[in-house]
Design a protein around this motif. Structure first.
Motif, PDB file in Angstrom:
ATOM      1  N   ALA A  87       0.839  -1.201   0.000  1.00  0.00           N
ATOM      2  CA  ALA A  87       0.000   0.000   0.000  1.00  0.00           C
ATOM      3  C   ALA A  87       0.874   1.251   0.000  1.00  0.00           C
ATOM      4  O   ALA A  87       0.567   2.241  -0.684  1.00  0.00           O
ATOM      5  N   THR A  88       1.981   1.205   0.761  1.00  0.00           N
ATOM      6  CA  THR A  88       2.878   2.364   0.820  1.00  0.00           C
ATOM      7  C   THR A  88       3.514   2.619  -0.544  1.00  0.00           C
ATOM      8  O   THR A  88       3.512   3.751  -1.047  1.00  0.00           O
ATOM      9  N   LEU A  89       4.055   1.541  -1.141  1.00  0.00           N
ATOM     10  CA  LEU A  89       4.718   1.708  -2.437  1.00  0.00           C
ATOM     11  C   LEU A  89       3.724   2.197  -3.495  1.00  0.00           C
ATOM     12  O   LEU A  89       4.025   3.107  -4.269  1.00  0.00           O
ATOM     13  N   ALA A  90       2.533   1.588  -3.508  1.00  0.00           N
ATOM     14  CA  ALA A  90       1.541   1.974  -4.510  1.00  0.00           C
ATOM     15  C   ALA A  90       1.098   3.420  -4.306  1.00  0.00           C
ATOM     16  O   ALA A  90       0.927   4.167  -5.277  1.00  0.00           O
ATOM     17  N   SER A  91       0.928   3.818  -3.039  1.00  0.00           N
ATOM     18  CA  SER A  91       0.512   5.202  -2.763  1.00  0.00           C
ATOM     19  C   SER A  91       1.575   6.184  -3.228  1.00  0.00           C
ATOM     20  O   SER A  91       1.249   7.259  -3.760  1.00  0.00           O
ATOM     21  N   VAL A  92       2.853   5.824  -3.027  1.00  0.00           N
ATOM     22  CA  VAL A  92       3.941   6.716  -3.454  1.00  0.00           C
ATOM     23  C   VAL A  92       3.946   6.822  -4.979  1.00  0.00           C
ATOM     24  O   VAL A  92       4.010   7.927  -5.534  1.00  0.00           O
ATOM     25  N   ARG A 147      10.583 -11.235   9.346  1.00  0.00           N
ATOM     26  CA  ARG A 147      10.361 -11.000   7.914  1.00  0.00           C
ATOM     27  C   ARG A 147      10.549  -9.535   7.534  1.00  0.00           C
ATOM     28  O   ARG A 147      10.544  -9.200   6.362  1.00  0.00           O
ATOM     29  N   GLY A 148      10.712  -8.663   8.550  1.00  0.00           N
ATOM     30  CA  GLY A 148      10.967  -7.248   8.294  1.00  0.00           C
ATOM     31  C   GLY A 148       9.829  -6.582   7.544  1.00  0.00           C
ATOM     32  O   GLY A 148       8.665  -6.955   7.677  1.00  0.00           O
ATOM     33  N   PHE A 149      10.193  -5.598   6.709  1.00  0.00           N
ATOM     34  CA  PHE A 149       9.182  -4.854   5.943  1.00  0.00           C
ATOM     35  C   PHE A 149       8.698  -5.660   4.735  1.00  0.00           C
ATOM     36  O   PHE A 149       7.727  -5.287   4.116  1.00  0.00           O
ATOM     37  N   ARG A 150       9.421  -6.692   4.353  1.00  0.00           N
ATOM     38  CA  ARG A 150       9.176  -7.474   3.119  1.00  0.00           C
ATOM     39  C   ARG A 150       9.242  -6.541   1.910  1.00  0.00           C
ATOM     40  O   ARG A 150       8.465  -6.657   0.968  1.00  0.00           O
ATOM     41  N   LEU A 151      10.217  -5.589   2.021  1.00  0.00           N
ATOM     42  CA  LEU A 151      10.310  -4.541   1.011  1.00  0.00           C
ATOM     43  C   LEU A 151      10.687  -5.101  -0.357  1.00  0.00           C
ATOM     44  O   LEU A 151      10.093  -4.735  -1.373  1.00  0.00           O
ATOM     45  N   PHE A 152      11.676  -6.033  -0.365  1.00  0.00           N
ATOM     46  CA  PHE A 152      12.130  -6.544  -1.664  1.00  0.00           C
ATOM     47  C   PHE A 152      11.050  -7.393  -2.330  1.00  0.00           C
ATOM     48  O   PHE A 152      10.876  -7.368  -3.550  1.00  0.00           O
ATOM     49  N   GLU A 153      10.328  -8.146  -1.498  1.00  0.00           N
ATOM     50  CA  GLU A 153       9.210  -8.944  -2.029  1.00  0.00           C
ATOM     51  C   GLU A 153       8.147  -7.997  -2.629  1.00  0.00           C
ATOM     52  O   GLU A 153       7.615  -8.249  -3.718  1.00  0.00           O
ATOM     53  N   ALA A 154       7.886  -6.899  -1.896  1.00  0.00           N
ATOM     54  CA  ALA A 154       6.884  -5.927  -2.370  1.00  0.00           C
ATOM     55  C   ALA A 154       7.364  -5.239  -3.639  1.00  0.00           C
ATOM     56  O   ALA A 154       6.565  -5.029  -4.574  1.00  0.00           O
ATOM     57  N   ILE A 155       8.666  -4.906  -3.699  1.00  0.00           N
ATOM     58  CA  ILE A 155       9.191  -4.265  -4.917  1.00  0.00           C
ATOM     59  C   ILE A 155       9.071  -5.232  -6.094  1.00  0.00           C
ATOM     60  O   ILE A 155       8.703  -4.838  -7.210  1.00  0.00           O
ATOM     61  N   GLY A 156       9.339  -6.518  -5.846  1.00  0.00           N
ATOM     62  CA  GLY A 156       9.193  -7.532  -6.900  1.00  0.00           C
ATOM     63  C   GLY A 156       7.758  -7.588  -7.405  1.00  0.00           C
ATOM     64  O   GLY A 156       7.518  -7.647  -8.617  1.00  0.00           O
ATOM     65  N   LEU A 157       6.807  -7.544  -6.475  1.00  0.00           N
ATOM     66  CA  LEU A 157       5.389  -7.568  -6.874  1.00  0.00           C
ATOM     67  C   LEU A 157       5.012  -6.302  -7.649  1.00  0.00           C
ATOM     68  O   LEU A 157       4.246  -6.359  -8.603  1.00  0.00           O
ATOM     69  N   CYS A 158       5.579  -5.170  -7.209  1.00  0.00           N
ATOM     70  CA  CYS A 158       5.308  -3.905  -7.919  1.00  0.00           C
ATOM     71  C   CYS A 158       5.883  -3.979  -9.334  1.00  0.00           C
ATOM     72  O   CYS A 158       5.241  -3.515 -10.293  1.00  0.00           O
ATOM     73  N   MET A 199       6.607   9.849   2.100  1.00  0.00           N
ATOM     74  CA  MET A 199       5.651   8.848   2.581  1.00  0.00           C
ATOM     75  C   MET A 199       6.269   7.450   2.588  1.00  0.00           C
ATOM     76  O   MET A 199       5.854   6.589   3.359  1.00  0.00           O
ATOM     77  N   LEU A 200       7.269   7.236   1.711  1.00  0.00           N
ATOM     78  CA  LEU A 200       7.834   5.889   1.595  1.00  0.00           C
ATOM     79  C   LEU A 200       8.486   5.435   2.899  1.00  0.00           C
ATOM     80  O   LEU A 200       8.030   4.458   3.508  1.00  0.00           O
ATOM     81  N   PRO A 201       9.543   6.138   3.381  1.00  0.00           N
ATOM     82  CA  PRO A 201      10.132   5.666   4.642  1.00  0.00           C
ATOM     83  C   PRO A 201       9.182   5.793   5.829  1.00  0.00           C
ATOM     84  O   PRO A 201       9.079   4.884   6.655  1.00  0.00           O
ATOM     85  N   LEU A 202       8.454   6.930   5.870  1.00  0.00           N
ATOM     86  CA  LEU A 202       7.554   7.134   7.021  1.00  0.00           C
ATOM     87  C   LEU A 202       6.437   6.098   7.036  1.00  0.00           C
ATOM     88  O   LEU A 202       6.104   5.521   8.073  1.00  0.00           O
ATOM     89  N   GLY A 203       5.871   5.859   5.844  1.00  0.00           N
ATOM     90  CA  GLY A 203       4.769   4.910   5.741  1.00  0.00           C
ATOM     91  C   GLY A 203       5.201   3.502   6.099  1.00  0.00           C
ATOM     92  O   GLY A 203       4.464   2.759   6.760  1.00  0.00           O
ATOM     93  N   GLY A 216       3.412   1.979   9.164  1.00  0.00           N
ATOM     94  CA  GLY A 216       2.591   0.829   8.777  1.00  0.00           C
ATOM     95  C   GLY A 216       3.002  -0.435   9.509  1.00  0.00           C
ATOM     96  O   GLY A 216       2.155  -1.210   9.967  1.00  0.00           O
ATOM     97  N   ARG A 217       4.305  -0.624   9.645  1.00  0.00           N
ATOM     98  CA  ARG A 217       4.806  -1.820  10.323  1.00  0.00           C
ATOM     99  C   ARG A 217       4.330  -1.847  11.778  1.00  0.00           C
ATOM    100  O   ARG A 217       3.860  -2.866  12.272  1.00  0.00           O
ATOM    101  N   TYR A 218       4.450  -0.681  12.433  1.00  0.00           N
ATOM    102  CA  TYR A 218       4.061  -0.648  13.853  1.00  0.00           C
ATOM    103  C   TYR A 218       2.541  -0.692  14.018  1.00  0.00           C
ATOM    104  O   TYR A 218       2.040  -1.272  14.984  1.00  0.00           O
ATOM    105  N   ALA A 219       1.811  -0.110  13.066  1.00  0.00           N
ATOM    106  CA  ALA A 219       0.342  -0.181  13.137  1.00  0.00           C
ATOM    107  C   ALA A 219      -0.107  -1.638  13.022  1.00  0.00           C
ATOM    108  O   ALA A 219      -0.981  -2.099  13.758  1.00  0.00           O
TER     109      ALA A 219
END
Lengths: 506, 168
Positions: free
Chosen positions: A111-116, A235-246, A369-373, A377-380
């Motif tokens: 959601a963060t990546l797509a919003s950015v 699993r952390g932010f799963r940022l690389f997995e999310a970038i792959g999906l994007c 929004m990317l780093p902040l989100g 988001g992770r803590y939410a």
């Protein structure tokens, strides 16, 4: 007038303005994440603080709050199945199932990546093509708004409910709810049952909170299992997995962002329809349309990129024509006027310095929004997963009550919220989802105004059919889309019916 | 009839959607009401309700027929079922009762007191299993802090006038 890009960048990137953008994004995200607290409220509360600032700084902060609040709406949609705004309705379709199955961390990152991406595309189009795209808003007249409202309803009917017919009935019921109060044309008092509290109609946000949130609360207290499945540790932010999906959904992201910007230009209807149109497109173009609604990342990417792109799109008619597309745009327009900035085509020539500083600031806020989100988001997500149900239930219930009350400081809105929640729960038993009802409520007045204006103008000319459809090429195109949307499920039904496996009677 | 001719292919059995039919009957009644009452309005205000009422009632009739013949489509946003909702029905109804009472009483009793009481009842409604006295005290303290923080956020930060009622 020549634009001094050196001046624009030095202003937008000044430490003070960067700090304002950062603060605005954080505040907007937190407020947008709380059901009932909207971008409009966040901006309205903070507008007086910007009066003492220099115009560009004030506008950067307001833009940052707005973009953060639209993004923050995804939090409640993904984690609690409650869209904070109508533009986040489609986010619940795939975001919540992802969170339920333990992929909430991935959903938040996506959601963060797509919003950015959506926000950046919207801001870039705002900076480069504003005067040109503003003509799109002018090309839409009353009849086009009517057809657009019907298109939105048809889309949500075909996407969300158990079948198209149930979706259309839900939408018609939403239209009926939108008629409560004083008629937009004619001025009659309709369906108030003698109650003065109903004269103002049913508030959309109160209905939205009730229809989505109360059934979730009812389910939460009934079962001892967790509200959301926890993500495995590490699993952390799963940022690389999310970038792959994007990357795999690159075309989907760009298409949805452009749809979001273009539909967002249309005053009033933009935000809620944009995410549905892009979701529908993503589903139709997907190789796995059957996965949509069950936690498909492509669906989440489409809706979130589209709804954040509407921020940039909505500013186009606000800045170029002085026509605010959404309530937050209207508040920002007010702030612009207080600062002595006159909107209109001359804004881009006579006061281009300030307006371009604002646009670059919006772009910077979106990127922030990317780093902040990712962090918020992770803590939410962790907070919602780790909080015991016995504390989560009163917390969410309290937010629904306080959030509904805060809309107009009116106890009647809380009664509406609870009533709609009970109704939504009962209707869910009959297989009627909340989305068509909410969208019908959102689009009802737009549809009625469009229809009645076409009726009045067409009646005066003795050509109602021409005014509504036949003489209006844009209306043809939208009506064709509506027909296509309605025909696809029927075609699929007959095709699957023919292929349906048969039982063999011994 | 011989064994061979008995092995005929027949469509898979369709289950009737009774809940869907009842829901559609509600929409039919609403559509009919909207349609009929539109005749007492001015022509400008009546046209849209009349159209929508007629459309809703017609679609609802079609849906009742579809539900009783067991036809359904692919859902993205699923509803629930009566059987699913039977689980934990007492807790579900308690939550509904608390929400209704909360909505009706807070302007009279006061937002803070009503919210605190409702939140404590909901805390127990969402509780499965026994809590140690320490944990119970902790949970109650968390609920208290939550209500105080949100109340102050609304009244002092966002300047929303919270109803004070009989108490506060």
């Amino acid at each position: 007038m020549e634009i001094d890009f050196g001046f624009v960048l030095s202003q937008a990137l000044s430490p003070f303005n960067l700090l304002l953008a950062l603060t605005g994004v954080v505040l907007g995200t937190v407020i947008g994440a709380l059901p009932g607290l909207s971008a409009t409220m966040a901006i309205a509360v903070l507008v007086p603080f910007t009066f003492t600032m220099d115009p560009a700084s004030g506008l950067i902060m307001l833009g940052a709050i707005y973009t953060g609040a639209i993004y923050g709406g995804a939090y409640a949609a993904i984690l609690v199945n409650t869209p904070g705004t109508p533009s986040a309705i489609a986010t619940t379709f795939d975001g919540y199932p992802m969170a339920r199955r333990g992929d909430g961390d991935l959903a938040m990152t996506l959601a963060t990546l797509a919003s950015v991406v959506g926000g950046v595309v919207g801001a870039v189009l705002l900076m480069t093509l504003s005067p040109l795209l503003a003509q799109v808003a002018l090309a839409f007249h009353s009849s086009e708004y009517f057809w657009l409202a019907i298109l939105g309803l048809t889309l949500v009917a075909s996407l969300s409910s158990g079948n198209v017919l149930k979706g259309l009935i839900g939408g018609a019921f939403g239209f009926t709810l939108s008629m409560i109060g004083v008629a937009v044309i004619g001025g009659d008092t309709r369906y108030t049952f003698g109650s003065s509290a109903l004269l103002g109609g049913i508030d959309i946000v109160a209905a939205l909170i009730g229809l989505y949130c109360i059934p979730v609360l009812i389910d939460m207290v009934a079962r001892p299992d967790r509200h959301l499945e926890p993500a495995p540790i590490g699993r952390g932010f799963r940022l690389f997995e999310a970038i792959g999906l994007c990357a795999a959904n690159g075309f989907n992201l760009v298409r949805s962002s452009i749809i979001g910007t273009l539909v967002g230009i249309l005053p009033g209807a933009g935000g809620s329809i944009a995410s549905l149109v892009s979701y529908s497109q993503a589903r139709q173009a997907s190789r796995h349309p059957d996965r949509f609604g069950k936690g498909e990342p492509g669906g989440l990417l489409a809706t979130e990129s589209a709804n954040n792109a509407t921020v940039g799109g909505g500013f186009i008619p606000t800045l170029v024509l002085g026509i605010p597309g959404t309530p937050p745009d209207a508040v920002i327009l007010g702030a612009l006027l207080v600062q002595g900035i006159r909107t209109g085509p001359e804004l881009f020539t006579q006061q281009s310095g300030i307006v371009y500083v604002f646009m670059v600031g919006l772009l910077i806020a979106t990127v922030m929004m990317l780093p902040l989100g990712l962090i918020i988001g992770r803590y939410a997500y962790r907070f919602i997963v780790n909080t015991p149900k016995s504390l989560l239930v009163p917390l969410i219930a309290f937010m629904t009550v306080v959030g509904s009350f805060a809309i107009h400081s009116n106890p009647h809105d809380v009664v509406v919220m609870v009533s709609m929640g009970v109704l939504g729960w009962l209707l869910s038993l009959a297989g009627y989802g909340p989305s068509p009802i909410v969208l019908g409520l959102v689009l009802g007045q737009i549809a009625e105004q469009g229809f009645m204006r076409a009726y009045l103008i067409g009646g005066a000319r003795g050509n109602f059919g021409g005014q509504l459809l036949f003489d209006r090429p844009i209306s043809w195109a939208i009506a064709a889309l509506i027909l296509f949307t309605l025909c696809v499920p029927v075609f699929k039904h007959f095709r699957t019916g023919r292929k349906k496996p048969t039982e063999v009677r011994p | 009839m011989s064994q061979g001719t008995d092995r005929q292919a027949v469509p898979a059995a369709r289950s009737k959607d009774w809940a869907g039919a009842v829901g559609s009957a509600f929409f039919f009644a609403t559509g009919l009401y909207v349609f009929i009452t539109s005749f007492s309005m001015s022509p400008m205000a009546a046209l849209f309700p009349r159209t929508i009422g007629a459309v809703m009632a017609t679609f609802a009739i079609l849906q009742i027929a579809a539900s009783l013949t067991g036809r359904s489509g692919q859902a993205v946003e699923k509803g629930s079922s009566v059987a699913e909702q039977a689980e934990g029905l007492g807790r579900r109804l308690t939550l509904l009762a608390v929400m209704v009472a909360w909505a009706l009483l807070f302007p009279v009793v006061g937002m803070f007191v009503t919210s605190l009481l409702a939140s404590v009842v909901l805390m127990f409604t969402g509780l499965f299993g026994r809590l140690s006295p320490f944990r119970l005290a902790l949970y109650l303290a968390v609920v208290f802090v939550m209500v105080v923080v949100f109340y102050l956020l609304m009244s002092n930060v966002l300047n929303i006038p919270m109803p004070r009622g009989l108490f506060f």
